[in-house]
Scaffold this active site. Structure first.
Site, short mmCIF file in Angstrom:
data_model
loop_
_atom_site.label_atom_id
_atom_site.label_comp_id
_atom_site.label_asym_id
_atom_site.label_seq_id
_atom_site.Cartn_x
_atom_site.Cartn_y
_atom_site.Cartn_z
N GLY A 189 38.27 12.68 36.58
CA GLY A 189 37.77 12.24 35.45
C GLY A 189 36.75 13.53 34.59
O GLY A 189 36.10 13.91 35.55
N SER A 190 37.13 14.03 33.62
CA SER A 190 36.26 15.26 33.16
C SER A 190 36.67 15.46 31.70
O SER A 190 37.25 14.70 31.00
CB SER A 190 36.86 16.33 34.08
OG SER A 190 38.37 16.28 34.22
N ARG A 191 36.42 16.76 31.16
CA ARG A 191 36.73 16.89 29.72
C ARG A 191 37.43 18.62 29.70
O ARG A 191 37.03 19.46 30.77
CB ARG A 191 35.44 17.30 28.94
CG ARG A 191 35.61 17.03 27.52
CD ARG A 191 34.34 16.93 26.97
NE ARG A 191 33.79 18.26 26.62
CZ ARG A 191 32.53 18.22 26.21
NH1 ARG A 191 31.60 17.34 26.11
NH2 ARG A 191 32.08 19.43 25.90
#
Length: 232
Positions: A189-191
């Protein structure tokens, strides 16, 4: 084609980075099941999710040198002018930043947005705040990749989030890379931020879903089209 082959081909392959986690989740499931059998099924659900998380599907990559392709699966969370991080060496002038937020159900394989040469790779230690927050681009742990393309320099920044605590980058400085090529991943989960020149004609908006290697983020030639694709 046999039934087994048909079943096998209907599922996306698993990236090798995921095998240690999948094995660990399954072993823990067995141990928990030995303690109390219902816990085995809870662990098995997490194991299946881990398999899904590390999927690495092939993509239909458009071969247009004037297009910038999404480097990540997820939701477009920001589109607008922004000064790139200082460590990228892209100057103090505003560029267009497009942010793609990847939740825990997104495919986390990152792909090269445009062909060129890797000029620099810069790791920056930092916090693990929610990657959806705008301040994450300044304060979170991140890894920047600067690509020197025929249209100029483009920055791609992998940003760790509250759950993601491990950034992986397979590219190295001076590598020649092509659009859609896998260059890294982020767990879990990240960007991903991409900094592009202001003259790019944007083709995405906030809230839109993007597909790594397929979704066109912008174009240096708004009239250009492509009839050539690569499966990878």
């Amino acid at each position: 084609m046999s039934i087994l082959q048909s079943v096998h081909n209907s599922f996306a392959p698993i990236h090798k980075e995921g095998y240690p986690f999948i094995i660990a989740f399954f072993v823990i499931s067995l141990i928990l099941g030995w303690v109390w059998s219902p816990l085995f099924w809870c662990g098995l659900v997490l194991t299946v999710w881990c398999i899904y998380f590390f999927r690495d599907p092939e993509r239909v990559i458009p071969l247009n040198p004037n297009w910038i392709i999404s480097p990540a699966d997820g939701r477009i969370s920001f589109v607008g002018p922004c000064i790139p991080p200082e460590e990228l060496g892209l100057g103090n002038a505003e560029m267009i930043r497009i942010s793609v937020f990847m939740d825990i159900f997104s495919c986390h394989i990152n792909r090269v947005p445009i062909s060129g040469k890797v000029e620099s790779i810069i790791y920056h230690p930092g916090q693990f705040a929610n990657a959806e927050l705008d301040k994450a681009s300044q304060f979170n742990e991140r890894n920047g990749v600067v690509i020197d393309s025929k249209h100029g320099k483009i920055g791609v920044v992998q940003i760790a989030g509250a759950i993601a605590r491990r950034i992986v980058c397979w590219s190295q400085e001076d590598d020649s890379v092509v659009t859609g090529q896998r260059f890294g991943l982020i767990r879990f989960g990240s960007r991903l931020d991409i900094y592009i020149p202001n003259e790019v004609k944007l083709r995405v908006t906030v809230g839109q879903t993007s597909i790594a290697g397929e979704t066109v983020l912008g174009s240096f030639d708004d009239k250009s089209a492509t009839t050539e694709f690569r499966f990878d």
